[in-house]
Design a protein around this motif. Sequence first.
Motif, PDB file in Angstrom:
ATOM      1  N   THR A   1       0.841  -1.205   0.000  1.00  0.00           N
ATOM      2  CA  THR A   1       0.000   0.000   0.000  1.00  0.00           C
ATOM      3  C   THR A   1       0.871   1.247   0.000  1.00  0.00           C
ATOM      4  O   THR A   1       0.594   2.222  -0.718  1.00  0.00           O
TER       5      THR A   1
ATOM      6  N   GLN B   1       2.503   1.889  -3.378  1.00  0.00           N
ATOM      7  CA  GLN B   1       1.569   2.549  -4.307  1.00  0.00           C
ATOM      8  C   GLN B   1       1.288   3.990  -3.896  1.00  0.00           C
ATOM      9  O   GLN B   1       0.497   4.674  -4.531  1.00  0.00           O
ATOM     10  N   ARG B   2       1.908   4.424  -2.830  1.00  0.00           N
ATOM     11  CA  ARG B   2       1.710   5.768  -2.273  1.00  0.00           C
ATOM     12  C   ARG B   2       0.256   6.005  -1.865  1.00  0.00           C
ATOM     13  O   ARG B   2      -0.263   7.114  -1.975  1.00  0.00           O
ATOM     14  N   LEU B   3      -0.388   4.938  -1.436  1.00  0.00           N
ATOM     15  CA  LEU B   3      -1.763   5.048  -0.957  1.00  0.00           C
ATOM     16  C   LEU B   3      -1.803   5.219   0.549  1.00  0.00           C
ATOM     17  O   LEU B   3      -2.859   5.407   1.135  1.00  0.00           O
ATOM     18  N   ALA B   4      -0.650   5.116   1.187  1.00  0.00           N
ATOM     19  CA  ALA B   4      -0.544   5.393   2.621  1.00  0.00           C
ATOM     20  C   ALA B   4       0.769   6.123   2.844  1.00  0.00           C
ATOM     21  O   ALA B   4       1.755   5.855   2.145  1.00  0.00           O
ATOM     22  N   SER B   5       0.764   7.048   3.768  1.00  0.00           N
ATOM     23  CA  SER B   5       1.990   7.831   3.992  1.00  0.00           C
ATOM     24  C   SER B   5       2.217   8.062   5.482  1.00  0.00           C
ATOM     25  O   SER B   5       2.203   9.182   5.963  1.00  0.00           O
TER      26      SER B   5
ATOM     27  N   SER C   1       2.257  -1.172 -12.536  1.00  0.00           N
ATOM     28  CA  SER C   1       0.995  -0.421 -12.667  1.00  0.00           C
ATOM     29  C   SER C   1       1.048   0.476 -13.894  1.00  0.00           C
ATOM     30  O   SER C   1       0.061   0.644 -14.608  1.00  0.00           O
TER      31      SER C   1
ATOM     32  N   THR D   1       2.833  -5.283  -6.752  1.00  0.00           N
ATOM     33  CA  THR D   1       1.761  -5.736  -5.858  1.00  0.00           C
ATOM     34  C   THR D   1       2.126  -7.058  -5.168  1.00  0.00           C
ATOM     35  O   THR D   1       1.241  -7.780  -4.709  1.00  0.00           O
TER      36      THR D   1
END
Lengths: 265, 789, 155
Positions: free
Chosen positions: A37, A40-44, B287, C42
Amino acid sequence: MYSFNHQLPNSVAAASSALGSADDGKFLAGGMTLLPTMKQRLASPSDLIDLAGIGDLVGISDSGDGVVIKAMTTHAAVAGSSVVQAKIPALAALAGGIGDPAVRNRGTIGGSVANNDPAADYPAACLGLGATIVTNKREIGADDFFTGLFETALEEDEVITEVRFPAAQKAAYQKFENPASRYAIVGVFVAQTAGGARVAVTGASQDGVGRISEMEQALGGNWSADAVANIDVPADGLNTDIHASAAYRAHLVTTMAKRAIAAAG
Amino acid sequence: MSETGIGARVKRVEDQRFLTGKGNYTDDINRPNQTYAFILRSPHAHARITSLDASAAQASEGVVAVFTGKDIAAAEVGGLPCGWQIHNKDGSPMAEPPHPMLVADKVRHVGDQVAMVIAETRDQARDAAEKIVVEYETLAAVTATDAAIKDGAPQVHDEAALNTCYDWELGDKAATEEGFAKAAHVVKIDVVNNRIIPNAMEPRVALGDYDRSTGDYTLFTTSQNPHVIRLLMGAFVLQLPEHKLRVVAPDVGGGFGSKIFHYAEEALVTWAAGKLGRPIKWVSDRSEAFVTDAHGRDHRTHAELAIDGDGKFLALRVSTLANMGAYLSTFAPAIPTYLSATLLAGVYTTPAIYSEVRAVFTNTVPVDAVRGAGRPETSYLLERLVDRAAKQTGIDKTELRKRNFIQPEQMPYQTPVALQYDVGDYPAVFEAGLAAADYSGFEGRKAETESRGKLRGVGISTYIEACGIAPSAVAGALGARAGLYESAQVRVHPTGSVTLFTGSHSHGQGHETTFAQVVSDLLGVPFEAVVVSHGDTAKVQFGMGTYGSRSLAVGGAAIYKACEKIIDKATKIAAHILEAAEADIEFKDGNFTVAGTDKSMAFGEVALAAYVPHNFPHETLEPGLDENAFYDPLNFSYPSGCHICEVEVDPDTGVVEVAKFTAVDDIGRVVNPMIVEGQVHGGVVQGIGQALLEGCVYDDEGQLLTGSFMDYAMPRADNVPFFTVAQKSVMGASNPLEVKGVGEVGAIGSPPAIINAVVNALEPLGVEDVTMPATPMTVWQAIQDAQAR
Amino acid sequence: MPTVSMTVNGKSVSADVEPRTLLVQYLREHLSLTGTHVGCDTSQCGACVVHVDGVSVKSCTMLAAQADGAEVVTIEGLDDNGTLHPMQEAFRDNHGLQCGFCTPGMVMSALDLVKNNPSPSEQDVRDWLEGNICRCTGYHNIVKSIQAGAAAMRG
């Protein structure tokens, strides 16, 4: 990833307090969900409080009427544990089916339970067996622990230390995997316990892991696949995505429940 | 046959470095003083850029430069070119809208490149890119192929009215209509050939470098054809002459078509390296690959087959809608036309065929060649149609095929759709397939499956394809803007070892082994004495690269020709030294012998003499032994085959399992059976992927819902069985090695066999059709729908 | 920047790295051990599998800091001065690789399998490879290679 500080406390108390003093800290267990996560830089998070430095969070023991698995125990360790295999073979099998071998070598029960991914396997086992989640602050019954998608009863600085699973007379888990991610589209854990039949479902519901009381009641008087065969789970409230519609998931819940009951014997 | 020559199962020379972690992939290369590029991409499928402010990014830590679409528009550079021009039915050329390296005005798909940030580290570049403020005015998007031509559909390009790139036709319409007028049966089908995402395991990488002291540019890139990239990028985009531009494609981790094309990032890092005087590396993450690597397939086709009372095919008419995506990728327009419609005869004698193809732009990633490229679409259509015809006419599906096969004595066979098949024996290949698959034992296996509560089906596909791409004259007449020959240079060293320089490129195919076998066999030198060099424009003469199963059929033929020249020259040298007439010199097993005598020279002795020419008559005999050849094929090559699949279906869940898969292919002469089998295995599994797993899904806003391996199902080891693979080789292909090509047959032959098997399994439940990918939900839903009828 | 120290292929190494440095970045960029590859973001493809303290892990989903003090083995640590390990040899003998990109991860996963299960069946191998994706071989020859490699290692 964004930058963060990595902290490696050596006790649960130190971990809890490190989290309390961080701007936006997160506990790091196996990292199998958190690190992807973050990549993906979806959490920091500002700080990762790495629980790997705490020596007494790993291990599996026989509690007489069940097993106790400490929070940082890996899925591979649970799957390979002779204690778990003897006491609750369904739990060992479930752990052996999480992710892939390399993920099982890093991923931990505490991390999985705390994350409560709606398609994860362990929450179904916790709920299906009526486990108790033990933290640095309290003991929480599984029925009260999982509160929604990625939501649990845990407080911000609360650390899971172990999960206590009571053994069941019979239990089995059947997972229908997403063909891409291999997470559960539907996973059903069934158990015949001292307190009655329990049926827990992961992957299916918009509310995350949950129990199906209609099936539990049917199984109470007749532990057989036939007992649930005609129970149609309503599609309302189930997830729909490109891999499975709500109607298909509803069908799979019953199908997997039947198979799990048959497998439990 | 020697242990290492043509036909031998030689272990690969490449493997030592790959197995020890010593491969040299593009991302393994680093240059001194290197910087890193991050491309800011559009999050919207269709939007106007109303403003872009990069000032915060410019000031961000570690940033060296930021370039935007305005910078590119102001620079004297071109857009990405398309290599193939198709003409409309009325003779006018296709719509060919511009494809800029960075977009300045309007983004047309999620992933469209908007700005490039260059920084000291990869993380710094990405950190800075997030500080670029772009304001978008979002527009309605169109993603579905059939939606693109509906009234009122959003327009992707002003230059392409009704989103139409071209509206093309092939074949004799009147003769086809006559065939339908005589038909006893007309069989109709609608098929969707699902969009797939190539996903070579190595993501694309581009590393641009510029030497200020010499003015030389170098691009290291993940390409299947470095010379083509040098030509396209140098001549059309950056206006750099070839002698100042070197393109290197080192070890490349799979291509499957996706690394044929010239991509914006290659030109961007090369161009910017010149501006900055520093090396710039760009590495795609997975991605990013999902929204930038060209996708494949995405055809929707309606077809009708006219059949007479005896089950003979009379005529075929086909109408296809093909999705080009948002821009024309390098070879995109040729895929649904000259690589697809020209195969509509299949292996059958259908005398009249008419096909029309309309290609459309949508707000999706560009679509181009992926393993098979056009031919899987046609084989899927034909073989689904033939199975449906068998059902409708009541003629057994094997019998119907047999009645319509082109017979070997009809070769060469001129099809009604432009191609002339040179050799083939489709009935023999079919029989070999049925035998290898134990087709007659199917009913027994079916009964066993049913005893376990599952369904079993068997599906057949008898496909043909055209590869060995391609005769330049034919390709040019059909709109190719390039020739499609291949080159080889055979350099014999003074002690008799050999370096082969090939214009082909190996990215998994094992050319370093196969080509060395060919050279070793032809020249009679030890296999170990041959090394193959490829992939670097500074070392290798111009070549067209590897795609379309062409490397051995075209590149191998060039090797053959160059070896012939070597033997001719060596014969002259041997004749001189042995004091005999050239005509009296015989070359056999690596020795030059004066016929009828024991006077002989080994190949190595001749090589040494060539470089130590102490007494050569220099007016008539040059020193040295180093020859090159360019080979332009006389015809396509035509592999064919019979693939037979058996599936088990769980009717409760819709899960399809490939229980048994047999592939018998005619690929002509086999140089290395081990490598050939591996190519078929891999191709078949990509076919299984397309048929059962790989669904590419966009939502109505143009977001790619299958944008990672979490949602795009790649075939894994537990999705497939062991395969039965065999060759039924028919010699006589129109090239000196008589090879036909094997890279794509697996992906072309397998999908119809699989889907025919699934439909066959589900027939008892009333299911008549299943779409690809036949995922569990798709199959379950098909069963539910059939039961509800 | 914090210092991480570990043993990689038998050699002690140490470096100052940003906390966000992944183990795979550390191996590739700091130690130039480029045999370990990155094929996805992923944690699915397995091209990055290495051994940490004797078990297979995905080095793209582990911080270098998490391997501090650990024993790491990469694909470069298997051969003996160019003489292939029996599992590597089995991949060559059985044509278990084509483009070679997934291969290091496949070999490292295979070795972890054989450690747990010295005599794996076809299905055991296929199940174990759930986290290793290959796009070239169709897995046929990878499965054959691993079974042959396991047999060779049993001696």
